[in-house]
Design a protein around this motif. Structure first.
Motif, PDB file in Angstrom:
ATOM      1  N   SER A 408       0.823  -1.206   0.000  1.00  0.00           N
ATOM      2  CA  SER A 408       0.000   0.000   0.000  1.00  0.00           C
ATOM      3  C   SER A 408       0.860   1.260   0.000  1.00  0.00           C
ATOM      4  CB  SER A 408      -0.896   0.017   1.241  1.00  0.00           C
ATOM      5  OG  SER A 408      -0.089   0.133   2.410  1.00  0.00           O
ATOM      6  N   TYR A 409       0.217   2.394  -0.215  1.00  0.00           N
ATOM      7  CA  TYR A 409       0.897   3.683  -0.090  1.00  0.00           C
ATOM      8  C   TYR A 409       1.487   3.859   1.308  1.00  0.00           C
ATOM      9  CZ  TYR A 409      -0.669   5.815  -4.516  1.00  0.00           C
ATOM     10  OH  TYR A 409      -0.855   6.138  -5.831  1.00  0.00           O
ATOM     11  N   GLU A 410       0.809   3.311   2.310  1.00  0.00           N
ATOM     12  CA  GLU A 410       1.282   3.468   3.680  1.00  0.00           C
ATOM     13  C   GLU A 410       2.606   2.737   3.899  1.00  0.00           C
ATOM     14  OE1 GLU A 410      -2.347   5.028   3.153  1.00  0.00           O
ATOM     15  OE2 GLU A 410      -1.961   2.891   2.791  1.00  0.00           O
ATOM     16  N   VAL A 411       2.771   1.584   3.235  1.00  0.00           N
ATOM     17  CA  VAL A 411       4.055   0.874   3.292  1.00  0.00           C
ATOM     18  C   VAL A 411       5.141   1.712   2.631  1.00  0.00           C
ATOM     19  CG1 VAL A 411       5.316  -1.150   2.453  1.00  0.00           C
ATOM     20  CG2 VAL A 411       3.010  -1.413   3.406  1.00  0.00           C
ATOM     21  N   LEU A 412       4.836   2.269   1.458  1.00  0.00           N
ATOM     22  CA  LEU A 412       5.792   3.146   0.772  1.00  0.00           C
ATOM     23  C   LEU A 412       6.126   4.361   1.640  1.00  0.00           C
ATOM     24  CD1 LEU A 412       7.369   4.298  -1.636  1.00  0.00           C
ATOM     25  CD2 LEU A 412       5.184   5.137  -2.559  1.00  0.00           C
ATOM     26  N   GLU A 413       5.115   4.945   2.240  1.00  0.00           N
ATOM     27  CA  GLU A 413       5.314   6.140   3.059  1.00  0.00           C
ATOM     28  C   GLU A 413       6.293   5.878   4.194  1.00  0.00           C
ATOM     29  OE1 GLU A 413       2.225   9.524   4.136  1.00  0.00           O
ATOM     30  OE2 GLU A 413       1.764   7.636   5.138  1.00  0.00           O
ATOM     31  N   GLN A 414       6.116   4.772   4.864  1.00  0.00           N
ATOM     32  CA  GLN A 414       6.993   4.433   5.984  1.00  0.00           C
ATOM     33  C   GLN A 414       8.445   4.296   5.524  1.00  0.00           C
ATOM     34  OE1 GLN A 414       6.298   0.537   7.676  1.00  0.00           O
ATOM     35  NE2 GLN A 414       7.078   1.159   9.674  1.00  0.00           N
ATOM     36  N   LYS A 415       8.663   3.603   4.423  1.00  0.00           N
ATOM     37  CA  LYS A 415      10.020   3.368   3.939  1.00  0.00           C
ATOM     38  C   LYS A 415      10.639   4.643   3.361  1.00  0.00           C
ATOM     39  CE  LYS A 415       9.422  -1.563   2.871  1.00  0.00           C
ATOM     40  NZ  LYS A 415      10.643  -2.087   3.526  1.00  0.00           N
ATOM     41  N   LEU A 416       9.846   5.398   2.611  1.00  0.00           N
ATOM     42  CA  LEU A 416      10.374   6.587   1.950  1.00  0.00           C
ATOM     43  C   LEU A 416      10.721   7.682   2.949  1.00  0.00           C
ATOM     44  CD1 LEU A 416      11.104   7.791  -0.753  1.00  0.00           C
ATOM     45  CD2 LEU A 416       8.697   8.391  -1.100  1.00  0.00           C
ATOM     46  N   LEU A 417       9.880   7.883   3.936  1.00  0.00           N
ATOM     47  CA  LEU A 417      10.166   8.916   4.938  1.00  0.00           C
ATOM     48  C   LEU A 417      11.382   8.556   5.790  1.00  0.00           C
ATOM     49  CD1 LEU A 417       6.618  10.058   6.098  1.00  0.00           C
ATOM     50  CD2 LEU A 417       8.090  11.009   4.319  1.00  0.00           C
ATOM     51  N   HIS A 418      11.594   7.262   5.990  1.00  0.00           N
ATOM     52  CA  HIS A 418      12.814   6.846   6.697  1.00  0.00           C
ATOM     53  C   HIS A 418      14.052   7.203   5.871  1.00  0.00           C
ATOM     54  CE1 HIS A 418      15.706   4.502   8.969  1.00  0.00           C
ATOM     55  NE2 HIS A 418      16.062   3.901   7.841  1.00  0.00           N
ATOM     56  N   LEU A 419      14.003   6.960   4.556  1.00  0.00           N
ATOM     57  CA  LEU A 419      15.130   7.307   3.698  1.00  0.00           C
ATOM     58  C   LEU A 419      15.390   8.815   3.709  1.00  0.00           C
ATOM     59  CD1 LEU A 419      14.297   4.971   0.670  1.00  0.00           C
ATOM     60  CD2 LEU A 419      16.256   4.730   2.208  1.00  0.00           C
ATOM     61  N   ILE A 420      14.320   9.596   3.729  1.00  0.00           N
ATOM     62  CA  ILE A 420      14.488  11.053   3.756  1.00  0.00           C
ATOM     63  C   ILE A 420      15.070  11.507   5.093  1.00  0.00           C
ATOM     64  CG2 ILE A 420      13.247  13.248   3.721  1.00  0.00           C
ATOM     65  CD1 ILE A 420      11.407  12.062   1.621  1.00  0.00           C
ATOM     66  N   ARG A 421      14.694  10.865   6.167  1.00  0.00           N
ATOM     67  CA  ARG A 421      15.297  11.213   7.461  1.00  0.00           C
ATOM     68  C   ARG A 421      16.810  10.979   7.429  1.00  0.00           C
ATOM     69  NH1 ARG A 421      10.315   9.227   9.588  1.00  0.00           N
ATOM     70  NH2 ARG A 421      11.123   7.103   9.733  1.00  0.00           N
ATOM     71  N   CYS A 422      17.223   9.912   6.723  1.00  0.00           N
ATOM     72  CA  CYS A 422      18.659   9.669   6.569  1.00  0.00           C
ATOM     73  C   CYS A 422      19.309  10.784   5.753  1.00  0.00           C
ATOM     74  CB  CYS A 422      18.895   8.321   5.893  1.00  0.00           C
ATOM     75  SG  CYS A 422      18.382   6.889   6.880  1.00  0.00           S
ATOM     76  N   CYS A 423      18.615  11.252   4.723  1.00  0.00           N
ATOM     77  CA  CYS A 423      19.129  12.372   3.928  1.00  0.00           C
ATOM     78  C   CYS A 423      19.215  13.640   4.772  1.00  0.00           C
ATOM     79  CB  CYS A 423      18.233  12.624   2.719  1.00  0.00           C
ATOM     80  SG  CYS A 423      18.256  11.287   1.486  1.00  0.00           S
ATOM     81  N   ASN A 424      18.218  13.885   5.582  1.00  0.00           N
ATOM     82  CA  ASN A 424      18.249  15.037   6.481  1.00  0.00           C
ATOM     83  C   ASN A 424      19.462  14.969   7.400  1.00  0.00           C
ATOM     84  OD1 ASN A 424      15.955  16.500   5.708  1.00  0.00           O
ATOM     85  ND2 ASN A 424      14.614  15.121   6.846  1.00  0.00           N
ATOM     86  N   GLY A 425      19.755  13.765   7.857  1.00  0.00           N
ATOM     87  CA  GLY A 425      20.903  13.572   8.727  1.00  0.00           C
ATOM     88  C   GLY A 425      22.196  13.937   8.022  1.00  0.00           C
ATOM     89  N   GLN A 426      22.290  13.594   6.718  1.00  0.00           N
ATOM     90  CA  GLN A 426      23.478  13.967   5.944  1.00  0.00           C
ATOM     91  C   GLN A 426      23.639  15.494   5.908  1.00  0.00           C
ATOM     92  OE1 GLN A 426      23.043  12.342   2.039  1.00  0.00           O
ATOM     93  NE2 GLN A 426      23.107  10.198   2.701  1.00  0.00           N
ATOM     94  N   LEU A 427      22.555  16.202   5.637  1.00  0.00           N
ATOM     95  CA  LEU A 427      22.626  17.645   5.506  1.00  0.00           C
ATOM     96  C   LEU A 427      22.916  18.308   6.850  1.00  0.00           C
ATOM     97  CD1 LEU A 427      19.655  18.283   3.057  1.00  0.00           C
ATOM     98  CD2 LEU A 427      22.092  18.469   2.542  1.00  0.00           C
ATOM     99  N   LEU A 428      22.230  17.841   7.889  1.00  0.00           N
ATOM    100  CA  LEU A 428      22.451  18.445   9.206  1.00  0.00           C
ATOM    101  C   LEU A 428      23.856  18.169   9.711  1.00  0.00           C
ATOM    102  CD1 LEU A 428      18.984  17.540  10.767  1.00  0.00           C
ATOM    103  CD2 LEU A 428      19.793  19.836  10.156  1.00  0.00           C
ATOM    104  N   GLY A 429      24.396  17.009   9.307  1.00  0.00           N
ATOM    105  CA  GLY A 429      25.757  16.679   9.705  1.00  0.00           C
ATOM    106  C   GLY A 429      26.781  17.613   9.111  1.00  0.00           C
ATOM    107  N   ARG A 430      26.490  18.139   7.905  1.00  0.00           N
ATOM    108  CA  ARG A 430      27.424  19.082   7.291  1.00  0.00           C
ATOM    109  C   ARG A 430      27.431  20.414   8.044  1.00  0.00           C
ATOM    110  NH1 ARG A 430      25.569  18.607   1.014  1.00  0.00           N
ATOM    111  NH2 ARG A 430      25.634  16.327   0.847  1.00  0.00           N
ATOM    112  N   GLY A 431      26.223  20.745   8.582  1.00  0.00           N
ATOM    113  CA  GLY A 431      26.140  22.034   9.254  1.00  0.00           C
ATOM    114  C   GLY A 431      26.903  22.049  10.556  1.00  0.00           C
TER     115      GLY A 431
END
Length: 431
Positions: A408-431
């Motif tokens: 379902s979309y909800e399964v995709l949502e859970q996985k995709l938002l986790h990947l984006i949180r990892c991306c956020n971590g990359q950006l915040l780590g640079r700061g």
């Protein structure tokens, strides 16, 4: 975490592909990702060689398309041989730099925070684009979720090449800011084994939280237009006409069912893999006394009319008009048409292709399964399903509930938002 809060630097997402238009599998799955992202507050933008997305959030570069003459000229000398002419190398790098300029312009125009290359770092349909994307990521360090649908080693036509050096560089690239996403567990294993690249499996999905509407008059008019009466069985092959779809098996099933109107409706055209197989399928159907009904000219993204004022139908209309869906593919990256048939609550005949066996069948779907050919047992089971409304209703209801849980979309949502949180971590780590 909603975009725009102080600890979430990602707001604008940029999808990049050869084509973001129509009903091919990559475009359809991209659209689902975009829907999930946008309902979570992100703004999606699009860069491709062909687009049907909002103009104010899109940028089109014609040469990105895998069917552009400049790209086809290169493909002709890069595959099926061991060496390439010098001019091809020079042309590849010339186009690569042009495409990289476009990527920089796209990033700057829309303030892109996260890049999602759709299949362009996996299947080598446009090698300059893959190289440009890999270099752009390496130069900018932009957080990237690379969505891979199929790889070069999965297609026979790419196994012999004069560009192994280029494939190793960018299909896919192993870069620190790239998270790799594949659509099935077998691809995950192969990517890890062949390239040593860690990855995440995100299956194809459908919006099972929103049930489809029942057939209406517009939808029913398609059956009448194709010559099906209320009591006739409309068998649908909801795929392109390419060899790996094994459409001969569907023709055999229609023939063995002994229907008063032995007809097979095919929803899509040949696409990018040529028309010789279409002729083969036509001849095979004629020999078995089955009529093929090609309706790709009637299928559009939205309901409407053509230049002659004739009705056009969505793929949803086509599914809702059908009585039985055949899906006898020899190979699929996942199986969009399988999920679509489940969503529209249609009984399915499916060949047990490798990804189905590995990732779909273990979930417990109730289907008529075949093993590469239409056995008498399978044909008898199809007859029982078509003749017994209660059996048919149990089948489609069970399948819908399983798909809602796992695809379902909800399964995709859970996985995709986790990947984006990892991306956020990359950006915040640079700061």
């Amino acid at each position: 975490m909603q975009p725009g809060c102080t600890n979430d630097p990602i707001r604008n997402v940029g999808f990049v592909s050869t084509r973001i238009a129509g009903t091919d599998g990559v475009s359809l799955e991209l659209d689902k990702w975009a829907r999930v992202l946008e309902r979570n507050g992100y703004t999606c933008h699009y860069l491709a060689g062909e687009l049907d997305r909002p103009a104010d959030r899109s940028m089109e570069v014609k040469r990105f398309h895998f069917l552009h003459p400049d790209i086809l000229e290169l493909q002709a000398v890069l595959f099926g041989r061991k060496t390439r002419p010098r001019w091809a190398t020079e042309r590849i790098h010339e186009l690569k730099n042009e495409f990289k300029d476009a990527l920089y312009a796209f990033r700057d125009r829309f303030a892109i925070d996260l890049l999602i290359p759709e299949n362009i770092l996996a299947i080598p349909l446009n090698i300059p684009l893959g190289l440009a994307t890999a270099e752009f990521i390496a130069e900018t360090g932009i957080p990237t979720i690379a969505h891979h649908h199929d790889f070069s080693w999965e297609r026979d036509r790419f196994l012999v090449s004069a560009c192994r050096d280029l494939l190793d560089a960018a299909f896919p690239p192993d870069l620190p800011t790239v998270q790799h996403v594949v659509i099935n567990s077998l691809a995950a294993e192969q990517l890890s084994h062949r390239r040593g690249v860690s990855n995440t499996v995100v299956p194809n999905v459908y919006d099972f939280a929103t049930p489809p509407p029942p057939p209406d008059e517009y939808c029913r008019s398609l059956r009448a237009r194709l010559g099906f009466d209320d009591g006739d069985v409309m068998v649908l092959q909801p795929t392109r006409v390419v060899p790996r779809k094994w459409i001969e098996r569907s023709i055999e099933i229609v023939r063995y069912l002994d229907l008063p109107k032995p007809r097979l409706v095919i929803s899509h055209s040949a696409g990018d893999e040529g028309g010789e197989y279409t002729e083969r399928v036509r001849e095979y159907a004629q020999n078995l006394g089955v009529e093929l009904v090609f309706i790709d000219h009637l299928v559009a993204p939205e309901r409407g009319t053509n230049d002659r004022g004739e009705r056009l139908y969505t793929i949803a209309d086509v599914y809702r008009a059908a009585d039985l869906v055949t899906y006898p593919s020899g190979y699929e990256g996942f199986g969009n048409a399988f999920l679509e048939a489940v969503y529209f609550r249609k009984p399915i005949v499916v060949n047990r292709y490798s990804i189905y066996v590995a990732d779909i069948e273990p979930r417990g779907f109730d289907v008529v399964a075949i093993e590469g050919f239409a056995a008498r047992r399978a044909v008898d089971e199809i007859r029982q399903v078509l003749a017994d409304p209660e059996r048919r209703e149990r089948m489609v209801r069970t399948n819908y509930e399983i798909a809602r849980r796992y695809f379902s979309y909800e399964v995709l949502e859970q996985k995709l938002l986790h990947l984006i949180r990892c991306c956020n971590g990359q950006l915040l780590g640079r700061g």
